[in-house]
Design a protein around this motif. Structure first.
Motif, PDB file in Angstrom:
ATOM      1  N   LEU A 186       0.752  -1.062  -0.073  1.00 47.99           N
ATOM      2  CA  LEU A 186      -0.055  -0.025  -0.065  1.00 47.99           C
ATOM      3  C   LEU A 186       0.708   1.230   0.131  1.00 47.99           C
ATOM      4  CD1 LEU A 186      -2.687  -0.838   2.356  1.00 47.99           C
ATOM      5  CD2 LEU A 186      -3.061  -1.187   0.255  1.00 47.99           C
ATOM      6  N   ASP A 187       2.039   1.098   0.458  1.00 54.02           N
ATOM      7  CA  ASP A 187       2.919   2.293   0.512  1.00 54.02           C
ATOM      8  C   ASP A 187       4.287   2.000  -0.073  1.00 54.02           C
ATOM      9  OD1 ASP A 187       1.099   3.650   2.375  1.00 54.02           O
ATOM     10  OD2 ASP A 187       1.432   2.059   3.764  1.00 54.02           O
ATOM     11  N   CYS A 188       4.885   3.560  -0.257  1.00 48.48           N
ATOM     12  CA  CYS A 188       6.297   3.280  -0.621  1.00 48.48           C
ATOM     13  C   CYS A 188       7.115   3.667   0.739  1.00 48.48           C
ATOM     14  CB  CYS A 188       6.518   4.408  -1.605  1.00 48.48           C
ATOM     15  SG  CYS A 188       6.291   6.112  -1.079  1.00 48.48           S
ATOM     16  N   ASP A 189       8.381   3.458   0.659  1.00 44.68           N
ATOM     17  CA  ASP A 189       9.168   3.750   1.797  1.00 44.68           C
ATOM     18  C   ASP A 189      10.571   4.146   1.027  1.00 44.68           C
ATOM     19  OD1 ASP A 189      10.747   4.272   3.819  1.00 44.68           O
ATOM     20  OD2 ASP A 189      10.645   2.204   4.562  1.00 44.68           O
ATOM     21  N   LEU A 190      10.726   5.437   0.764  1.00 43.00           N
ATOM     22  CA  LEU A 190      11.991   6.316   0.370  1.00 43.00           C
ATOM     23  C   LEU A 190      12.900   5.983   1.379  1.00 43.00           C
ATOM     24  CD1 LEU A 190      13.248   7.575  -2.255  1.00 43.00           C
ATOM     25  CD2 LEU A 190      12.201   9.856  -0.959  1.00 43.00           C
ATOM     26  N   GLY A 191      14.084   5.371   0.964  1.00 44.19           N
ATOM     27  CA  GLY A 191      15.490   5.401   1.867  1.00 44.19           C
ATOM     28  C   GLY A 191      15.706   6.861   2.547  1.00 44.19           C
ATOM     29  N   LEU A 192      16.013   6.673   3.579  1.00 48.07           N
ATOM     30  CA  LEU A 192      16.709   7.805   4.365  1.00 48.07           C
ATOM     31  C   LEU A 192      15.580   9.066   4.282  1.00 48.07           C
ATOM     32  CD1 LEU A 192      20.197   7.933   3.151  1.00 48.07           C
ATOM     33  CD2 LEU A 192      19.493   6.876   5.128  1.00 48.07           C
ATOM     34  N   CYS A 193      14.404   8.714   4.347  1.00 49.67           N
ATOM     35  CA  CYS A 193      13.123   9.905   4.356  1.00 49.67           C
ATOM     36  C   CYS A 193      12.288   9.355   5.186  1.00 49.67           C
ATOM     37  CB  CYS A 193      12.561   9.683   2.910  1.00 49.67           C
ATOM     38  SG  CYS A 193      11.258  11.118   2.961  1.00 49.67           S
ATOM     39  N   PRO A 194      12.381  10.110   6.497  1.00 53.40           N
ATOM     40  CA  PRO A 194      11.550   9.659   7.674  1.00 53.40           C
ATOM     41  C   PRO A 194       9.938   9.950   7.381  1.00 53.40           C
ATOM     42  CG  PRO A 194      13.303  11.102   8.277  1.00 53.40           C
ATOM     43  CD  PRO A 194      13.545  11.009   6.968  1.00 53.40           C
ATOM     44  N   MET A 239       6.133  -3.050   1.476  1.00 49.50           N
ATOM     45  CA  MET A 239       6.215  -1.781   1.370  1.00 49.50           C
ATOM     46  C   MET A 239       7.016  -1.694  -0.304  1.00 49.50           C
ATOM     47  SD  MET A 239       5.414   0.352   3.523  1.00 49.50           S
ATOM     48  CE  MET A 239       5.072   0.422   5.273  1.00 49.50           C
ATOM     49  N   ALA A 240       7.028  -0.761  -1.080  1.00 55.77           N
ATOM     50  CA  ALA A 240       8.000  -0.675  -2.123  1.00 55.77           C
ATOM     51  C   ALA A 240       9.002   0.234  -1.694  1.00 55.77           C
ATOM     52  CB  ALA A 240       6.990   0.258  -3.195  1.00 55.77           C
ATOM     53  N   TRP A 241       9.939  -0.315  -1.371  1.00 55.54           N
ATOM     54  CA  TRP A 241      11.065   0.429  -0.915  1.00 55.54           C
ATOM     55  C   TRP A 241      12.225   0.889  -1.933  1.00 55.54           C
ATOM     56  CZ3 TRP A 241      16.525  -0.037  -0.462  1.00 55.54           C
ATOM     57  CH2 TRP A 241      17.339   0.719   0.684  1.00 55.54           C
ATOM     58  N   VAL A 242      12.432   2.139  -1.804  1.00 54.15           N
ATOM     59  CA  VAL A 242      13.440   2.726  -2.997  1.00 54.15           C
ATOM     60  C   VAL A 242      14.667   3.272  -2.166  1.00 54.15           C
ATOM     61  CG1 VAL A 242      13.526   4.873  -4.507  1.00 54.15           C
ATOM     62  CG2 VAL A 242      11.275   3.774  -4.102  1.00 54.15           C
ATOM     63  N   SER A 243      15.697   2.765  -2.846  1.00 56.36           N
ATOM     64  CA  SER A 243      17.021   3.059  -2.268  1.00 56.36           C
ATOM     65  C   SER A 243      17.572   4.349  -2.414  1.00 56.36           C
ATOM     66  CB  SER A 243      17.972   2.184  -2.610  1.00 56.36           C
ATOM     67  OG  SER A 243      18.385   2.417  -4.034  1.00 56.36           O
ATOM     68  N   VAL A 244      18.349   5.021  -1.950  1.00 53.81           N
ATOM     69  CA  VAL A 244      18.797   6.268  -1.867  1.00 53.81           C
ATOM     70  C   VAL A 244      20.273   6.336  -1.820  1.00 53.81           C
ATOM     71  CG1 VAL A 244      19.108   8.873  -1.234  1.00 53.81           C
ATOM     72  CG2 VAL A 244      16.697   7.646  -1.404  1.00 53.81           C
ATOM     73  N   PRO A 245      21.178   6.976  -2.620  1.00 54.56           N
ATOM     74  CA  PRO A 245      21.011   7.637  -3.702  1.00 54.56           C
ATOM     75  C   PRO A 245      20.838   6.589  -5.242  1.00 54.56           C
ATOM     76  CG  PRO A 245      23.251   7.591  -3.532  1.00 54.56           C
ATOM     77  CD  PRO A 245      22.600   6.783  -2.351  1.00 54.56           C
ATOM     78  N   GLY A 246      20.685   5.479  -5.040  1.00 55.42           N
ATOM     79  CA  GLY A 246      20.695   4.399  -6.442  1.00 55.42           C
ATOM     80  C   GLY A 246      19.368   4.429  -6.939  1.00 55.42           C
ATOM     81  N   LEU A 247      18.166   4.741  -6.279  1.00 48.93           N
ATOM     82  CA  LEU A 247      16.664   4.537  -6.563  1.00 48.93           C
ATOM     83  C   LEU A 247      16.370   3.122  -7.513  1.00 48.93           C
ATOM     84  CD1 LEU A 247      16.200   8.228  -8.361  1.00 48.93           C
ATOM     85  CD2 LEU A 247      15.854   7.370  -6.078  1.00 48.93           C
ATOM     86  N   GLU A 248      16.952   2.111  -6.599  1.00 50.70           N
ATOM     87  CA  GLU A 248      16.691   0.837  -6.955  1.00 50.70           C
ATOM     88  C   GLU A 248      15.192   0.602  -6.223  1.00 50.70           C
ATOM     89  OE1 GLU A 248      19.915   1.218  -5.721  1.00 50.70           O
ATOM     90  OE2 GLU A 248      20.926   1.029  -7.905  1.00 50.70           O
ATOM     91  N   VAL A 249      14.348  -0.279  -6.731  1.00 48.31           N
ATOM     92  CA  VAL A 249      13.066  -0.381  -5.950  1.00 48.31           C
ATOM     93  C   VAL A 249      12.988  -1.968  -5.881  1.00 48.31           C
ATOM     94  CG1 VAL A 249      10.460  -0.637  -6.284  1.00 48.31           C
ATOM     95  CG2 VAL A 249      12.034   1.513  -7.240  1.00 48.31           C
ATOM     96  N   SER A 250      12.565  -2.246  -4.346  1.00 46.34           N
ATOM     97  CA  SER A 250      12.518  -3.680  -4.191  1.00 46.34           C
ATOM     98  C   SER A 250      11.456  -3.676  -3.149  1.00 46.34           C
ATOM     99  CB  SER A 250      13.799  -4.176  -3.481  1.00 46.34           C
ATOM    100  OG  SER A 250      14.103  -3.358  -2.566  1.00 46.34           O
ATOM    101  N   ALA A 251      10.911  -4.955  -2.810  1.00 41.46           N
ATOM    102  CA  ALA A 251       9.717  -5.260  -1.941  1.00 41.46           C
ATOM    103  C   ALA A 251      10.449  -5.212  -0.508  1.00 41.46           C
ATOM    104  CB  ALA A 251       8.998  -6.633  -2.353  1.00 41.46           C
ATOM    105  N   SER A 252       9.849  -4.768   0.449  1.00 39.16           N
ATOM    106  CA  SER A 252      10.329  -4.853   1.614  1.00 39.16           C
ATOM    107  C   SER A 252       9.038  -5.150   2.774  1.00 39.16           C
ATOM    108  CB  SER A 252      10.864  -3.537   2.215  1.00 39.16           C
ATOM    109  OG  SER A 252      11.290  -3.443   3.514  1.00 39.16           O
ATOM    110  N   HIS A 253       9.521  -6.130   3.531  1.00 39.72           N
ATOM    111  CA  HIS A 253       8.537  -6.520   4.630  1.00 39.72           C
ATOM    112  C   HIS A 253       8.941  -5.769   5.816  1.00 39.72           C
ATOM    113  CE1 HIS A 253       6.540  -9.576   2.559  1.00 39.72           C
ATOM    114  NE2 HIS A 253       7.634  -9.764   2.003  1.00 39.72           N
TER     115      HIS A 253
END
Length: 190
Positions: free
Chosen positions: A97-105, A130-144
């Motif tokens: 249901l949600d994204c999780d942008l790395g290093l973004c509270p 969650m749809a997790w997005v790495s920073v600074p690489g912007l790779e997207v992966s599934a995260s429980h």
């Protein structure tokens, strides 16, 4: 309709940076734009726009990252239970249901608001995909990820966050925004 406009700035500890989010909260919705600067693993800038649909469910996250050598962008969308990244369907994210942008509270806010985790201490743990997005690489992966409400401290609440062996007891304000995220972020403005 009750609308609150908030600004939050955090020190981002792992990358020795800072992040600011301009947030607009309505009953059941959130829009935000943010900027961050980091120094590790190399100096970079991040700019993002976040939109949710009803019940704080992510509908779009658009992110750009600039480094000395390149500028990257990611357009992550969620509609009718399906996710796409830059127009390509991502079946591994379906059900999130949600994204999780790395290093973004800020992106810890949506599940907290949707389930009232900042209002109900000692309620059961909630497990999310969650749809997790790495920073600074912007790779997207599934995260429980698991969020467990622990206690209230006046107008603030502590919620335990766990994912992939990482655990932190995050303090949220009464708006559902991060005040303190040990090992990740500390609020500079309230």
């Amino acid at each position: 309709m009750n609308t609150r406009s908030l600004v939050r700035t955090w020190d981002i500890l792992p990358d020795r940076g800072q992040a600011t989010a301009w947030v607009r909260l309505t009953e059941g919705g959130l829009t935000a734009r943010g900027r961050a600067v980091g120094l590790d693993p190399e100096p970079y800038w991040v700019t993002y726009a976040l939109e949710t649909a009803d019940d704080y469910v992510t509908s779009r996250l658009f992110v750009t990252v600039e480094t000395e050598d390149a500028t990257r962008a990611l357009d992550l969308r969620h509609a009718a239970g399906r996710w796409s990244a830059d127009g390509s369907h991502r079946p591994d994210l379906d059900g999130a249901l949600d994204c999780d942008l790395g290093l973004c509270p800020l992106t810890n806010t949506m599940p907290v608001l949707r389930h009232g985790l900042h209002l109900h201490p000692a309620s059961p743990a909630h497990r999310f995909l969650m749809a997790w997005v790495s920073v600074p690489g912007l790779e997207v992966s599934a995260s429980h990820q698991t969020y467990t409400p622990l206690e209230t401290q006046g107008p603030a609440a502590v919620v335990r966050y766990e994912s992939d062996g990482f655990r932190s007891d995050i303090t949220f304000d009464d708006n559902g925004l991060v005040l303190d995220y040990p090992h990740l972020a500390t609020t500079l403005t309230r």
